[in-house]
Design a protein around this motif. Structure first.
Motif, short mmCIF file in Angstrom:
data_model
loop_
_atom_site.label_atom_id
_atom_site.label_comp_id
_atom_site.label_asym_id
_atom_site.label_seq_id
_atom_site.Cartn_x
_atom_site.Cartn_y
_atom_site.Cartn_z
N VAL A 104 0.84 -1.21 0.00
CA VAL A 104 0.00 0.00 0.00
C VAL A 104 0.87 1.25 0.00
CG1 VAL A 104 -1.67 1.31 1.36
CG2 VAL A 104 -1.94 -1.16 1.10
N LYS A 105 1.97 1.23 0.78
CA LYS A 105 2.87 2.39 0.82
C LYS A 105 3.49 2.64 -0.56
CE LYS A 105 5.51 5.65 2.45
NZ LYS A 105 4.97 6.97 2.79
N LEU A 106 3.89 1.59 -1.24
CA LEU A 106 4.44 1.76 -2.59
C LEU A 106 3.40 2.36 -3.54
CD1 LEU A 106 6.47 -1.56 -2.98
CD2 LEU A 106 7.41 0.76 -2.91
N LEU A 107 2.18 1.87 -3.44
CA LEU A 107 1.11 2.40 -4.30
C LEU A 107 0.85 3.87 -4.00
CD1 LEU A 107 -1.18 1.97 -6.35
CD2 LEU A 107 -2.64 1.24 -4.43
N VAL A 108 0.78 4.20 -2.70
CA VAL A 108 0.54 5.59 -2.32
C VAL A 108 1.66 6.49 -2.83
CG1 VAL A 108 0.42 7.16 -0.33
CG2 VAL A 108 -0.89 5.03 -0.32
N HIS A 109 2.91 6.01 -2.74
CA HIS A 109 4.05 6.81 -3.20
C HIS A 109 4.01 7.01 -4.71
CE1 HIS A 109 8.08 8.47 -3.16
NE2 HIS A 109 8.43 7.62 -4.12
N ARG A 110 3.71 5.97 -5.46
CA ARG A 110 3.68 6.07 -6.92
C ARG A 110 2.53 6.96 -7.40
NH1 ARG A 110 6.70 2.72 -10.03
NH2 ARG A 110 7.92 1.11 -8.96
N MET A 111 1.40 6.92 -6.68
CA MET A 111 0.25 7.72 -7.09
C MET A 111 0.31 9.14 -6.57
SD MET A 111 -1.38 5.58 -8.96
CE MET A 111 -2.90 6.50 -9.23
N GLY A 112 1.31 9.43 -5.75
CA GLY A 112 1.43 10.79 -5.23
C GLY A 112 0.38 11.13 -4.20
N TRP A 113 -0.04 10.15 -3.42
CA TRP A 113 -1.09 10.37 -2.42
C TRP A 113 -0.52 10.65 -1.02
CZ3 TRP A 113 -4.26 5.50 -4.16
CH2 TRP A 113 -4.89 5.79 -5.39
N GLU A 114 0.77 10.90 -0.95
CA GLU A 114 1.37 11.21 0.35
C GLU A 114 1.06 12.67 0.69
OE1 GLU A 114 5.23 8.27 0.34
OE2 GLU A 114 5.30 10.09 -0.89
N VAL A 115 -0.05 12.86 1.35
CA VAL A 115 -0.60 14.21 1.57
C VAL A 115 -0.14 14.81 2.89
CG1 VAL A 115 -2.62 13.75 0.15
CG2 VAL A 115 -2.67 13.20 2.59
N LEU A 116 0.57 14.04 3.72
CA LEU A 116 1.00 14.55 5.01
C LEU A 116 2.50 14.82 4.99
CD1 LEU A 116 -0.94 12.12 7.41
CD2 LEU A 116 -1.64 14.40 6.63
N ASP A 117 2.90 15.82 5.77
CA ASP A 117 4.31 16.14 5.92
C ASP A 117 4.79 15.69 7.30
OD1 ASP A 117 4.52 17.40 3.42
OD2 ASP A 117 3.67 19.26 4.24
N PRO A 118 6.09 15.36 7.43
CA PRO A 118 6.61 14.97 8.75
C PRO A 118 6.32 16.06 9.78
CG PRO A 118 8.22 14.52 7.03
CD PRO A 118 7.11 15.29 6.38
N ASN A 119 5.92 15.63 10.97
CA ASN A 119 5.50 16.56 12.01
C ASN A 119 6.10 16.12 13.33
OD1 ASN A 119 3.65 17.78 14.12
ND2 ASN A 119 2.79 18.69 12.26
#
Length: 268
Positions: A35-50
């Motif tokens: 799932v992480k690979l899919l999210v990364h490829r689709m550009g769905w990483e909407v959160l920034d490190p906090n």
């Protein structure tokens, strides 16, 4: 080897449960990484490190530690129960057997046979669960038989035998409670929800470099998921009849007591 002879089911495929345990963790972990690979490829990483992310990890670890501590208290208590039951059964047998020494005319073989039958039913129930009236009826029959021996017993000795029976009955219900009642269900739900939110947050967070993020997500997810599954398994320490159960208390004391009771009945 001696334990195997006393309890043939004790070592039946001992590795199968642990293999399945780690296989479940591995399958869940592979799915999360996919799932992480899919999210990364689709550009769905909407959160920034906090800076709140370490606080979320710490709060989840604290919650799991609280849950594990409570479960271990019940587990440590459960470890004592088979030994206490074995001691009570042997004490009953020895006291009933001693009646014959003082009163040769006393008929104690029937009571000893009932004690052996109850012990065998008890061991089968401890392995496979399902407290039913058959086991309790057998205990009631044993108690009536011992009460009938009271004509040859002094009052303090009769009271001692009845006290041992009461302790056995108390242990039966305690085992059933440990089996059937989940430790603080609300905390369980909080632990599962917190783990889900934490792993979901890690998946949706853009962390560079990507390879390092996969490593940290895999390690954190592995530890959390493994700990959750371990807590769920420890919550029922009397599940030896379930092939996939990993951590269970030893029933060897009860098996040993049954062997000794059988020898005692044959000698009587």
């Amino acid at each position: 080897m001696f334990a195997d002879q006393l309890d043939p089911e004790a070592q039946r495929f001992p590795w199968l449960g642990r293999v399945w345990f780690f296989s479940r963790v591995g399958l869940i972990l592979l799915a999360l990484l996919a799932v992480k690979l899919l999210v990364h490829r689709m550009g769905w990483e909407v959160l920034d490190p906090n800076l709140l992310l370490p606080a979320l990890v710490a709060s989840e670890v604290f919650l799991l530690g609280f849950l594990l501590n409570g479960i271990l208290m019940d587990y440590k208590e459960s470890e004592k129960i088979p030994g206490e039951l074995a001691a009570a059964l042997e004490c009953l047998a020895m006291e009933v057997r001693s009646i014959r020494e003082l009163h040769p005319e006393a008929e104690v073989v029937g009571s000893l046979a009932l004690l052996v039958r109850f012990s065998e039913e008890l061991l089968a129930w401890m392995k496979h669960g399902g407290l039913d009236t058959r086991l309790l009826d057998c205990l009631d029959e044993l108690q009536r038989s011992i009460q009938q021996l009271g004509i040859w017993l002094a009052a303090p000795l009769q009271a001692r035998l009845l006290l041992e029976l009461a302790n056995i009955r108390r242990a039966l219900y305690r085992i059933e409670v440990i089996r059937e009642i989940t430790f603080v269900p609300t905390v369980y739900w909080m632990a599962y929800a917190g783990t889900g939110f934490l792993i979901g947050g890690l998946i949706l967070t853009e962390i560079e470099p990507f390879g390092e993020s996969l490593f940290f997500i895999a390690v954190i997810s592995f530890l959390l998921i493994k700990l959750l599954l371990l807590i769920a398994d420890l919550d029922n320490p009397f599940a030896r009849g379930e092939v996939m159960s990993v951590e269970n208390v030893s029933l060897l004391p009860v098996s040993l007591a049954i062997r000794r009771l059988q020898d005692l009945v044959e000698a009587a």
